[in-house]
Design a protein around this motif. Structure first.
Motif, PDB file in Angstrom:
ATOM      1  N   PRO A 144      -2.458   3.844   8.533  1.00 14.52           N
ATOM      2  CA  PRO A 144      -3.405   4.952   8.349  1.00 14.52           C
ATOM      3  C   PRO A 144      -4.063   5.353   9.673  1.00 14.52           C
ATOM      4  O   PRO A 144      -3.831   4.706  10.699  1.00 14.52           O
ATOM      5  N   GLY A 222      -3.174   2.224   3.342  1.00 13.61           N
ATOM      6  CA  GLY A 222      -3.614   3.603   3.130  1.00 13.61           C
ATOM      7  C   GLY A 222      -4.368   3.726   1.825  1.00 13.61           C
ATOM      8  O   GLY A 222      -4.840   2.729   1.254  1.00 13.61           O
ATOM      9  N   GLU A 223      -4.446   4.939   1.323  1.00 10.56           N
ATOM     10  CA  GLU A 223      -5.211   5.202   0.105  1.00 10.56           C
ATOM     11  C   GLU A 223      -4.515   4.638  -1.128  1.00 10.56           C
ATOM     12  O   GLU A 223      -3.276   4.580  -1.168  1.00 10.56           O
ATOM     13  N   ARG A 229       2.330   5.734  -5.058  1.00 11.27           N
ATOM     14  CA  ARG A 229       3.572   6.491  -4.809  1.00 11.27           C
ATOM     15  C   ARG A 229       4.568   5.608  -4.044  1.00 11.27           C
ATOM     16  O   ARG A 229       5.748   5.553  -4.371  1.00 11.27           O
ATOM     17  N   GLU A 244      -2.076  -2.613   1.242  1.00 10.81           N
ATOM     18  CA  GLU A 244      -3.472  -2.780   1.658  1.00 10.81           C
ATOM     19  C   GLU A 244      -4.138  -1.437   1.425  1.00 10.81           C
ATOM     20  O   GLU A 244      -3.945  -0.498   2.192  1.00 10.81           O
ATOM     21  N   GLY A 246      -7.479   1.031  -0.637  1.00 12.72           N
ATOM     22  CA  GLY A 246      -8.885   1.373  -0.419  1.00 12.72           C
ATOM     23  C   GLY A 246      -9.851   0.295  -0.869  1.00 12.72           C
ATOM     24  O   GLY A 246      -9.479  -0.707  -1.485  1.00 12.72           O
ATOM     25  N   CYS A 278     -11.972   0.484   5.836  1.00 11.70           N
ATOM     26  CA  CYS A 278     -11.668   0.061   4.462  1.00 11.70           C
ATOM     27  C   CYS A 278     -12.743  -0.884   3.932  1.00 11.70           C
ATOM     28  O   CYS A 278     -13.119  -0.821   2.771  1.00 11.70           O
ATOM     29  N   LEU A 408     -12.095  -5.242  -2.235  1.00  7.07           N
ATOM     30  CA  LEU A 408     -11.615  -5.636  -0.906  1.00  7.07           C
ATOM     31  C   LEU A 408     -12.558  -6.681  -0.315  1.00  7.07           C
ATOM     32  O   LEU A 408     -12.229  -7.847  -0.195  1.00  7.07           O
TER      33      LEU A 408
HETATM   34  P1  NAD Z   1      -3.139   7.780   3.445  1.00  9.65           P
HETATM   35  O1  NAD Z   1      -2.705   7.060   2.218  1.00  9.65           O
HETATM   36  O2  NAD Z   1      -3.358   9.244   3.349  1.00  9.65           O
HETATM   37  O3  NAD Z   1      -2.046   7.604   4.599  1.00  9.65           O
HETATM   38  C1  NAD Z   1      -1.665   6.324   5.073  1.00  9.65           C
HETATM   39  C2  NAD Z   1      -0.271   6.428   5.677  1.00  9.65           C
HETATM   40  O4  NAD Z   1       0.661   6.738   4.627  1.00  9.65           O
HETATM   41  C3  NAD Z   1      -0.115   7.530   6.719  1.00  9.65           C
HETATM   42  O5  NAD Z   1       0.757   7.106   7.736  1.00  9.65           O
HETATM   43  C4  NAD Z   1       0.503   8.654   5.909  1.00  9.65           C
HETATM   44  O6  NAD Z   1       1.236   9.579   6.693  1.00  9.65           O
HETATM   45  C5  NAD Z   1       1.426   7.877   4.984  1.00  9.65           C
HETATM   46  N1  NAD Z   1       1.791   8.592   3.747  1.00  9.65           N
HETATM   47  C6  NAD Z   1       1.157   9.634   3.170  1.00  9.65           C
HETATM   48  N2  NAD Z   1       1.842  10.027   2.060  1.00  9.65           N
HETATM   49  C7  NAD Z   1       2.906   9.199   1.948  1.00  9.65           C
HETATM   50  C8  NAD Z   1       3.968   9.097   1.009  1.00  9.65           C
HETATM   51  N3  NAD Z   1       4.083   9.941  -0.027  1.00  9.65           N
HETATM   52  N4  NAD Z   1       4.881   8.113   1.191  1.00  9.65           N
HETATM   53  C9  NAD Z   1       4.789   7.243   2.221  1.00  9.65           C
HETATM   54  N5  NAD Z   1       3.808   7.307   3.158  1.00  9.65           N
HETATM   55  C10 NAD Z   1       2.869   8.278   3.018  1.00  9.65           C
HETATM   56  O7  NAD Z   1      -4.410   7.006   3.986  1.00  9.65           O
HETATM   57  P2  NAD Z   1      -5.357   7.417   5.204  1.00  9.65           P
HETATM   58  O8  NAD Z   1      -6.222   8.553   4.745  1.00  9.65           O
HETATM   59  O9  NAD Z   1      -4.537   7.552   6.438  1.00  9.65           O
HETATM   60  O10 NAD Z   1      -6.226   6.081   5.386  1.00  9.65           O
HETATM   61  C11 NAD Z   1      -7.416   5.830   4.738  1.00  9.65           C
HETATM   62  C12 NAD Z   1      -7.208   4.872   3.572  1.00  9.65           C
HETATM   63  O11 NAD Z   1      -6.651   3.638   4.036  1.00  9.65           O
HETATM   64  C13 NAD Z   1      -8.512   4.482   2.898  1.00  9.65           C
HETATM   65  O12 NAD Z   1      -8.316   4.468   1.510  1.00  9.65           O
HETATM   66  C14 NAD Z   1      -8.776   3.077   3.420  1.00  9.65           C
HETATM   67  O13 NAD Z   1      -9.610   2.276   2.621  1.00  9.65           O
HETATM   68  C15 NAD Z   1      -7.390   2.541   3.495  1.00  9.65           C
HETATM   69  N6  NAD Z   1      -7.335   1.385   4.387  1.00  9.65           N
HETATM   70  C16 NAD Z   1      -7.111   0.144   3.846  1.00  9.65           C
HETATM   71  C17 NAD Z   1      -7.090  -0.986   4.666  1.00  9.65           C
HETATM   72  C18 NAD Z   1      -6.818  -2.356   4.109  1.00  9.65           C
HETATM   73  O14 NAD Z   1      -6.461  -3.234   4.874  1.00  9.65           O
HETATM   74  N7  NAD Z   1      -6.952  -2.569   2.813  1.00  9.65           N
HETATM   75  C19 NAD Z   1      -7.295  -0.836   6.037  1.00  9.65           C
HETATM   76  C20 NAD Z   1      -7.529   0.441   6.547  1.00  9.65           C
HETATM   77  C21 NAD Z   1      -7.533   1.550   5.709  1.00  9.65           C
END
Ligand code: NAD
Length: 476
Positions: A144, A222-223, A229, A244, A246, A278, A408
């Motif tokens: 992310p 990511g989210e 998905r 990993e 939200g 996160c 988390l």
């Molecule tokens: P996001 O889910 O929008 O994107 C994360 C990554 O996934 C990016 O590289 C994005 O391009 C890719 N992506 C988007 N759509 C996709 C798809 N359909 N298939 C595969 N990959 C896809 O998240 P973000 O907005 O970049 O990051 C913020 C989120 O990440 C928050 O929810 C945060 O809590 C979470 N986060 C979690 C941790 C953890 O360790 N638990 C750490 C940091 C951030």
């Protein structure tokens, strides 16, 4: 900048590119290739070709390369931190911490490389068994934008030490520092094809990585919605999956807490990285006996935060990373006002003035009396808004802490070991802090429960999760 596939800098097969903007000014600061499914295929092939040679090295040899790579990153940390601030928005101090954090992770894994051994099991007359660990093969990593460099470290450190090769996709708004770091790792001796970087959109590059049959394990950060998905796309081919996702971390402040220290911790815990962490403090529960002085201390500290371009000196908080994120936060706070779901005590609007008009700034915001069940407490609020709720006792604090689909981290601020024991036993989270919040050291496992994800990163456990056992049975 270019992608890195098989050790070579390369553009996208389609010739497409996308722009990377500075969130503080809106200016374009660079471009990266808009990768395609074929680019992912080429990266997986390069990673597979490099795999045999990398896996044949001893763990110690790989550890030495990681040590060298960490040293090279440390040497260039100032330039890297500057670039990170320019593409991500965070203050230079935080960007510097993050780049050093990346080096810390590689050093931690390089350090454990000397102590890896297998197992021998004697089965009497039947024979003896020898159990060794071997790498999984080609692994995928999707990153992310909030902590792009640190999270790249969480995935590359254990995966590479264990002898795997990687195909890594940075987020579209923050590819530049990661590409630079991958180049530095190559110069420091990481063989070509061991770490491949494919930039581009989640829908094209991310989905191609998730679906690729050549990838044995995928680690996605990511989210929660994107994670679902990815889980669906990655099903099949017996691919291992780490998610990993939200968080909506609770912080419970008991009546015996050090008020000044807890207020300081809440401000750092919430407004570090403009609230885009996160494990940020996303819901704060304060004991009614100290609520009034605590909220006063909190408001004063929040109003003292210096907000501005992260490259400026003495800046405490930069802009949000992208306009969509800023608009989401603005809409949430408007909802609080409109539905009477709390009192916006300070902040609650974008920053005004010429210096801010092209950036994605939002004022650090405090909401007291946040209504149970409101969006502010139900959703993951990924920005500089801190909702505070008063509690009567620890029972209520624990109940509220668990009233979320996420799990988390969580913290309790108290001097009473009895409170600590209860929170540790009863709050649903992967990490519980006492009198601090936010810190995630590479030495211990990290990951969530409930909808915050599955699997663990960091620690010895992550290294082991990037390998599998193989047993030799010697019949006599
Ligand atoms: P996001 O889910 O929008 O994107 C994360 C990554 O996934 C990016 O590289 C994005 O391009 C890719 N992506 C988007 N759509 C996709 C798809 N359909 N298939 C595969 N990959 C896809 O998240 P973000 O907005 O970049 O990051 C913020 C989120 O990440 C928050 O929810 C945060 O809590 C979470 N986060 C979690 C941790 C953890 O360790 N638990 C750490 C940091 C951030």
């Amino acid at each position: 900048m270019q992608m890195i596939i098989g050790g070579k800098e390369t553009g996208s097969g389609s010739g497409g590119e996308f722009s990377v903007r500075n969130p503080a000014t809106g200016e374009v600061i660079g471009t990266a290739p808009a990768g395609t499914g074929d680019d992912v295929g080429a990266a997986v092939d390069a990673a597979r070709d490099a795999g045999a040679g990398w896996a044949k090295k001893t763990v110690r040899e790989r550890g030495i390369i990681l040590f060298r790579a960490a040293a090279a990153v440390r040497e260039k940390h100032q330039d890297l931190a500057r670039l990170l601030t320019m593409e991500q928005g965070k203050p230079l101090r935080e960007a510097t911490d993050e780049v050093r954090g990346f080096a810390n992770i590689l050093e931690f894994y390089a350090g454990i490389s000397a102590s890896q051994s297998g197992e021998a099991v004697r089965l009497g007359a039947a024979g003896d068994c020898m159990v060794v660990r071997e790498p999984l093969g080609v692994c995928g990593a999707i990153i992310p934008w909030n902590m792009p460099v640190l999270i790249m470290g969480w995935k590359t450190g254990p995966a590479l030490l264990a002898g795997n090769t990687l195909v890594l996709k940075p987020a579209s708004t923050t590819p530049l520092t990661s590409l630079k770091i991958a180049g530095i790792l190559g110069e420091a001796g990481l063989p070509p094809g061991v770490l491949n970087m494919v930039t581009g959109s989640g829908e094209v590059v991310g989905e191609a990585i998730a679906e690729s049959p050549g990838i044995r394990k995928l680690s996605f950060t990511g989210e929660a919605k994107t994670g679902e998905r990815v889980r669906a796309l990655a099903a099949g081919h017996a691919k291992e999956l780490v998610l990993e996702l939200g968080g909506s971390d609770p912080m419970i402040v008991m009546d015996d807490a050090d008020i000044a220290k807890a207020a300081e911790g809440a401000v750092r815990g919430r407004f570090y990285n403009a609230g885009q962490t996160c494990t940020a403090v996303k819901r704060l529960f304060v004991h009614e006996k100290i609520a009034e002085p605590f909220n006063r201390a909190l408001k004063a500290r929040i109003e003292a935060l210096a907000v501005g371009n992260g490259l400026g000196s003495k800046i405490d908080m930069g802009p949000l990373n992208n306009p969509a994120q800023r608009d989401r936060i603005a809409e949430l706070v408007e909802g609080v006002r409109h539905n009477d779901e709390g009192m916006v005590v300070t902040g609650g609007c974008p920053l005004k003035g010429r210096a801010f008009e092209d950036g994605y700034f939002y004022r650090p915001t405090l909401v007291t009396g946040a209504a149970p069940g409101s969006r502010l407490l139900r959703e993951e609020v990924f920005g500089p808004v801190l909702p505070v709720t008063t509690i009567h006792d620890l029972d209520e604090g624990i109940r509220e802490a668990n009233a979320t689909r996420f799990g988390l981290g969580a913290s309790v601020w108290t001097k009473d070991i009895g409170n600590v024991r209860r929170v540790f036993a009863e709050v649903e989270a992967g990490i519980i802090w006492v009198n601090r919040h936010l810190t995630v050291p590479p030495e211990v496992p990290f990951g969530g429960v409930k909808e915050s994800g599955s699997g663990r990163e960091n620690g010895q456990q992550a290294f082991e999760s990037y390998s599998r056992t193989k047993t030799l049975f010697l019949g006599w």
